[in-house]
Write a protein that holds these residues in place. Structure first.
Motif, PDB file in Angstrom:
ATOM      1  N   ASP A  59       0.821  -1.228   0.000  1.00 37.13           N
ATOM      2  CA  ASP A  59       0.000   0.000   0.000  1.00 37.13           C
ATOM      3  C   ASP A  59       0.845   1.263   0.000  1.00 37.13           C
ATOM      4  O   ASP A  59       0.561   2.215   0.709  1.00 37.13           O
ATOM      5  N   CYS A  74       1.381   5.577  -3.105  1.00 30.75           N
ATOM      6  CA  CYS A  74       1.357   7.031  -2.982  1.00 30.75           C
ATOM      7  C   CYS A  74       2.671   7.637  -3.466  1.00 30.75           C
ATOM      8  O   CYS A  74       2.733   8.793  -3.870  1.00 30.75           O
ATOM      9  N   ASP A 124       2.300   9.204  -6.586  1.00 26.83           N
ATOM     10  CA  ASP A 124       1.392  10.348  -6.692  1.00 26.83           C
ATOM     11  C   ASP A 124       2.115  11.659  -6.411  1.00 26.83           C
ATOM     12  O   ASP A 124       1.777  12.703  -6.953  1.00 26.83           O
ATOM     13  N   LEU A 125       3.080  11.581  -5.510  1.00 26.71           N
ATOM     14  CA  LEU A 125       3.762  12.800  -5.089  1.00 26.71           C
ATOM     15  C   LEU A 125       4.620  13.373  -6.207  1.00 26.71           C
ATOM     16  O   LEU A 125       4.798  14.565  -6.338  1.00 26.71           O
ATOM     17  N   SER A 131      10.257  14.834  -2.950  1.00 28.53           N
ATOM     18  CA  SER A 131       9.405  14.580  -1.795  1.00 28.53           C
ATOM     19  C   SER A 131       8.970  13.116  -1.719  1.00 28.53           C
ATOM     20  O   SER A 131       8.752  12.585  -0.635  1.00 28.53           O
ATOM     21  N   ILE A 153      11.470  11.258   0.351  1.00 23.40           N
ATOM     22  CA  ILE A 153      11.304  11.465   1.789  1.00 23.40           C
ATOM     23  C   ILE A 153      10.152  10.606   2.283  1.00 23.40           C
ATOM     24  O   ILE A 153      10.255   9.907   3.277  1.00 23.40           O
ATOM     25  N   TRP A 154       9.062  10.616   1.506  1.00 24.90           N
ATOM     26  CA  TRP A 154       7.870   9.905   1.946  1.00 24.90           C
ATOM     27  C   TRP A 154       8.133   8.409   2.072  1.00 24.90           C
ATOM     28  O   TRP A 154       7.827   7.804   3.092  1.00 24.90           O
ATOM     29  N   GLU A 208      10.541   7.491   4.891  1.00 21.41           N
ATOM     30  CA  GLU A 208      10.025   7.664   6.243  1.00 21.41           C
ATOM     31  C   GLU A 208       8.895   6.689   6.534  1.00 21.41           C
ATOM     32  O   GLU A 208       8.368   6.644   7.630  1.00 21.41           O
ATOM     33  N   ASN A 209       8.498   5.928   5.507  1.00 20.36           N
ATOM     34  CA  ASN A 209       7.494   4.897   5.719  1.00 20.36           C
ATOM     35  C   ASN A 209       8.085   3.498   5.603  1.00 20.36           C
ATOM     36  O   ASN A 209       7.388   2.538   5.291  1.00 20.36           O
ATOM     37  N   LYS A 264       6.548   0.297   7.046  1.00 15.52           N
ATOM     38  CA  LYS A 264       5.464  -0.440   6.390  1.00 15.52           C
ATOM     39  C   LYS A 264       6.030  -1.615   5.596  1.00 15.52           C
ATOM     40  O   LYS A 264       5.336  -2.583   5.323  1.00 15.52           O
ATOM     41  N   ILE A 304      14.160   8.693   9.697  1.00 14.19           N
ATOM     42  CA  ILE A 304      14.045  10.139   9.517  1.00 14.19           C
ATOM     43  C   ILE A 304      15.013  10.605   8.447  1.00 14.19           C
ATOM     44  O   ILE A 304      16.211  10.314   8.510  1.00 14.19           O
ATOM     45  N   VAL A 305      14.480  11.308   7.460  1.00 14.44           N
ATOM     46  CA  VAL A 305      15.300  11.775   6.353  1.00 14.44           C
ATOM     47  C   VAL A 305      15.813  13.184   6.641  1.00 14.44           C
ATOM     48  O   VAL A 305      15.083  14.016   7.152  1.00 14.44           O
ATOM     49  N   ASN A 306      17.058  13.400   6.328  1.00 13.43           N
ATOM     50  CA  ASN A 306      17.575  14.771   6.263  1.00 13.43           C
ATOM     51  C   ASN A 306      17.810  15.061   4.796  1.00 13.43           C
ATOM     52  O   ASN A 306      18.764  14.563   4.196  1.00 13.43           O
TER      53      ASN A 306
END
Lengths: 791, 62
Positions: A41, A44, A47-48, A96, A99-100, A103-104, A107, A116-118
């Motif tokens: 899932d 996304c 989509d970004l 982005s 990053i998304w 950070e997931n 899952k 955590i992304v810098n």
């Protein structure tokens, strides 16, 4: 849409015909990543940002060294047995979506508790449970979704990095004190002789004093230290008058409130330091995602596979390699030490070391040097020297890598500050003598006033704000400078030296030239089909450069390693490869790489490879030749000499067969003759030359990938803009000189008040911030105007 | 008019409280990365959208 692109990575997918879920993919790798995301899932991701992904690379065995607990221990940031934290550098982080998805990660694998992304540094900090997920599996997971981390020898033994935040603290304290002192001095500004306010005056003044103490003793620390250092080495740098001004301000103000003579200049004092630190902060902002300090450690792997005496494979740390060890080097792995080839077909890419882009074949028994990259299957080697003693790594023991370039050079502000300091002291003494004769009671007042008002706040701000803004403007144009002093050096250069391969030629592009008998249509199709089956780098590039042909299924195909390939189709026989292999016996005098072709035992001709030069090379050199001496130092052979003489202005010097040390020595020699050298290079082989030169610019096809230690990184696509960038740096120097003039004008006005003995705190409080702010506004507007001229 | 002592004490205390908050924020690394958080805060929407989808499919199964 005429061209169909991969849903995952955006590459051309017209020919792949891989369809999944109504989406087109360029390869199975990309499709697999999509599958992983859709099962979890996580679609996304798409989509970004459209086509944000990267094709996962085959990493079989590459991260075996992450099983070695000693290596793991050095890489981890935190480890209590179960929970482990690691920060990984991932070059692919670019949008982005990245990053998304990163950070997931939890899952995808529940053992990961946080990530955590810098974005600026392109790192991800992953907290995971080591009992259920090993570090190696974590890295494999990241690689499988196209986010392969980059782990190099540089990461080893870094441990916990110390981040220096002292400038922010100092700025915060100065700003805090400035604001409060300003409020407290308001009643004094307006001289309201109100009864109650008179009563509270001492309290207000002592509060201002309390706020100023940390500013003087903590925030302005650096100025005192630098002034002291400068005086000790007999240099009157800009920090000397600043330190003098700050101490006089503080002492006189304290004296005034003790003796109840006035309110002092605490507002000007804190404001001055606040503005100065602001300038420093502005200039210090750099590109956290780039590193200008890389040495061979950033390229070298941490671990390597050793074959033990019992014929077992074992991952060991690169520093633990000893003479006589047997190592296994996989495809695409870097050779970390000088060694002898024992088993396998070595094809080594030495582009890191020599800048020479062609790969070399080696037979067993041949010596291999550290820094080469194996590009043709797995080999076994015997170690000759340890890492530190190898040929390439020895370059870094040269003294140039220990010198700090910026120390050896007096910057524009310090050049002017010497004369400035002397004249201020002269004025102060003259004015004091005058008042001693006419009205001795005012003499001390005048002396301190001159030193206070002359404190070169505006002068010291001109350079940081101009350079800071130019740094920012050039960064937007993909020219990344290490620090502000590079701009000054760039403006001063009078000799420009270029490396050849990878610098003035584009790495990925080559052009071919065919010489010989015309090939028939069938022969061309046969040639293309034959090349298709070969994995040799030359075959691959020739295949890509030849025109589209119908691909035929060959009747017979055979590849002779190190020689060439042969194939048969419809009784037509073709041989492609080296000259002796195809039966061409005439001695070749050309130094360029060539592929020879013969059909049915008849020699047809050869394809010669040429480097493609960067666009705008000729016009750039013609622009530069008016003001600069131009030199090309190449580690390559002379194969391109004629080509280059045709392309470049006649006075360009061309030197070939230059080893890394030769380049360094060449620059050092010309520097002793007074040349200011700008060196432009790309590979590790230029590292010495880049360090020795006054300004070393590394050119890079992709700034996120590694470039050697240098003063500036230039994106390859902007190579032809180099002359304009140099012009901007010259304009910046001019702007600074104008702002010096402006700040002298303010000083003259201030000095009038000071010398005549009528400097009131309110005048100082208005004049000092006003001069600072107008300098900031002037430099910002002027640099932006210069920047707008760049395309 | 001695109320001014109270007022001064209050204003200085408030200023110092904010100052300490700033120092702590710097110390905790809030100023180390000023870009990623600005993007991160926009992600909540995506996550919600995805969850609602999931619920939908679960409801269909039920």
């Amino acid at each position: 849409m005429s061209k169909e692109t991969c849903f995952h990575c955006g590459l051309d997918a017209t020919t792949s015909k891989i369809n999944f879920d109504d989406k087109l993919f360029c390869c199975n790798g990309c499709k697999t990543v999509y599958e992983i995301f859709s099962v979890n899932d996580l679609t996304c991701y798409y989509d970004l940002q459209t086509a944000p992904g990267a094709t996962p690379k085959d990493i079989e065995g590459k991260y075996n060294f992450l099983e070695n607990s000693k290596i793991i221990e050095q890489l981890l940031e935190f480890n209590d047995g179960n929970t482990q934290i690691i920060t990984l550098y991932i070059p692919h982080i670019h949008c982005s979506s990245c990053i998304w998805i990163l950070e997931n990660l939890n899952k995808l694998n529940p053992s990961i508790s946080a990530s955590i992304v810098n974005f600026g540094k392109k790192t991800v900090r992953v907290t995971f449970n080591a009992e259920t997920l090993s570090l190696k599996n974590l890295v494999t997971l990241l690689s499988s979704i196209g986010y392969e981390p980059f782990i190099s020898l540089d990461d080893y033994s870094v441990g916990k990095k110390h981040i220096d935040r002292s400038l922010i603290y100092k700025l915060g304290i100065a700003g805090f004190a400035f604001g409060n002192v300003m409020f407290l001095s308001f009643p004094e500004y307006f001289e309201v002789g109100e009864f109650w306010l008179e009563q509270f005056k001492p309290l207000f003044r002592w509060l201002m004093f309390a706020f100023s103490v940390p500013v003087v003793f903590y925030s302005s620390q650096d100025y005192f230290i630098s002034a002291f250092k400068g005086l000790r080495s007999k240099i009157l740098n800009i920090d000397v008058p600043i330190a003098l001004g700050v101490s006089v301000l503080f002492i006189r103000s304290t004296f005034e409130i003790i003796t109840d003579k006035g309110s002092g200049f605490f507002d000007s004092l804190t404001g001055l330091i606040f503005f100065l630190l602001l300038g420093k902060f502005f200039q210090q902002k750099t590109y956290s995602f780039l590193s200008f300090e890389r040495d061979y450690k950033s390229y070298f792997p941490i671990g390597i596979t050793k074959i033990t005496s019992e014929d077992k494979e074992e991952s060991i740390q690169v520093y633990d390699i000893e003479k006589g060890d047997r190592l296994l080097i996989r495809n695409e792995e870097l050779i970390p030490v000088d060694c002898i080839l024992i088993k396998g077909n070595a094809r080594i890419d030495y582009s890191f070391v020599t800048g020479e882009s062609k790969t070399v074949s080696k037979q067993s028994g041949d010596k291999l040097f550290a820094g080469g990259k194996q590009v043709n299957g797995t080999i076994e080697v015997d170690v000759l020297k340890s890492v530190e003693q190898s040929y390439l790594t020895q370059l870094w023991s040269n003294d140039v890598f220990k010198k700090d370039k910026s120390l050896a050079f007096t910057n524009i502000t310090n050049q002017i500050s010497k004369r400035f300091t002397i004249s201020i002291l002269a004025i102060a003494i003259l004015a004091t003598t005058f008042w001693l004769i006419t009205d001795a009671s005012k003499a001390m007042n005048v002396f301190t006033s001159v030193l206070i008002i002359a404190c070169p706040c505006a002068l010291a701000l001109a350079a940081p704000f101009t350079f800071g803004n130019v740094l920012h403007i050039l960064g937007k144009k993909k020219f990344y400078l290490k620090n502000a002093s590079v701009i000054e050096q760039l403006a001063k250069a009078n000799t420009i030296i270029f490396d050849k391969t990878g610098t003035i030629t584009a790495n990925k592009e080559t052009t071919i030239d065919y010489e010989g008998l015309q090939l028939s249509k069938e022969e061309e199709a046969l040639l293309k089909s034959t090349l298709r089956g070969s994995n040799h780098p030359l075959s691959r590039s020739l295949y890509n450069l030849l025109n589209e042909q119908d691909i035929v299924t060959l009747d017979a195909f055979e590849e002779h390693l190190g020689k060439g390939i042969e194939a048969t189709y419809n009784q037509n026989h073709i041989k492609v490869g080296s000259a002796p292999f195809v039966g061409y016996t005439t001695e070749s005098t050309l130094l360029n790489t060539a592929v020879h072709v013969s059909t049915n035992k008849q020699y047809k001709g050869k394809f010669t490879f040429y480097n493609a030069y960067r666009k705008g090379l000729s016009s750039l050199f013609n622009e530069l030749k008016k003001d600069y001496d131009l030199v090309i130092l190449s580690g390559d052979n002379e194969g391109e000499k004629d080509n280059l003489t045709k392309l470049l202005p006649t006075k360009t010097k061309l030197l070939f067969h230059q080893k890394p040390e030769d380049k360094l020595e060449y620059i050092r020699y010309h520097q002793t003759e007074g040349a200011n050298i700008l060196m432009i290079g790309d590979g590790l082989n230029d590292a010495g030359a880049l360090a020795q030169s006054n300004v070393g610019i590394a050119i890079s096809e992709n700034v996120n990938v590694f470039s050697p230690a240098c003063d500036a990184i230039l994106d390859a696509s902007k190579f032809n803009q180099l002359f304009n960038y140099i012009k901007v740096s010259k304009a910046a120097i001019k702007i600074i000189k104008w702002s010096f003039l402006l700040s002298f004008m303010y000083n003259c006005i201030g000095l009038y008040f000071a010398v005549t003995g009528q400097l009131l705190p309110v005048v100082a409080a208005i004049l000092m911030p006003l001069s600072s702010i107008s300098i900031v506004v002037f430099t910002t507007l002027a640099t932006n105007m210069v920047g707008r001229k760049l395309e | 008019m001695s109320v001014i002592y109270v007022l001064l004490a209050v204003s200085v205390t408030v200023a110092i409280v904010f100052f300490i908050a700033f120092i702590l924020a710097v110390k905790n690394g809030q100023y180390d990365d000023s870009y990623t958080p600005s993007i991160r805060m926009l992600f909540e929407d995506e996550l919600v959208k995805e969850k609602s989808k999931k619920i939908d499919t679960n409801q269909l199964k039920d």
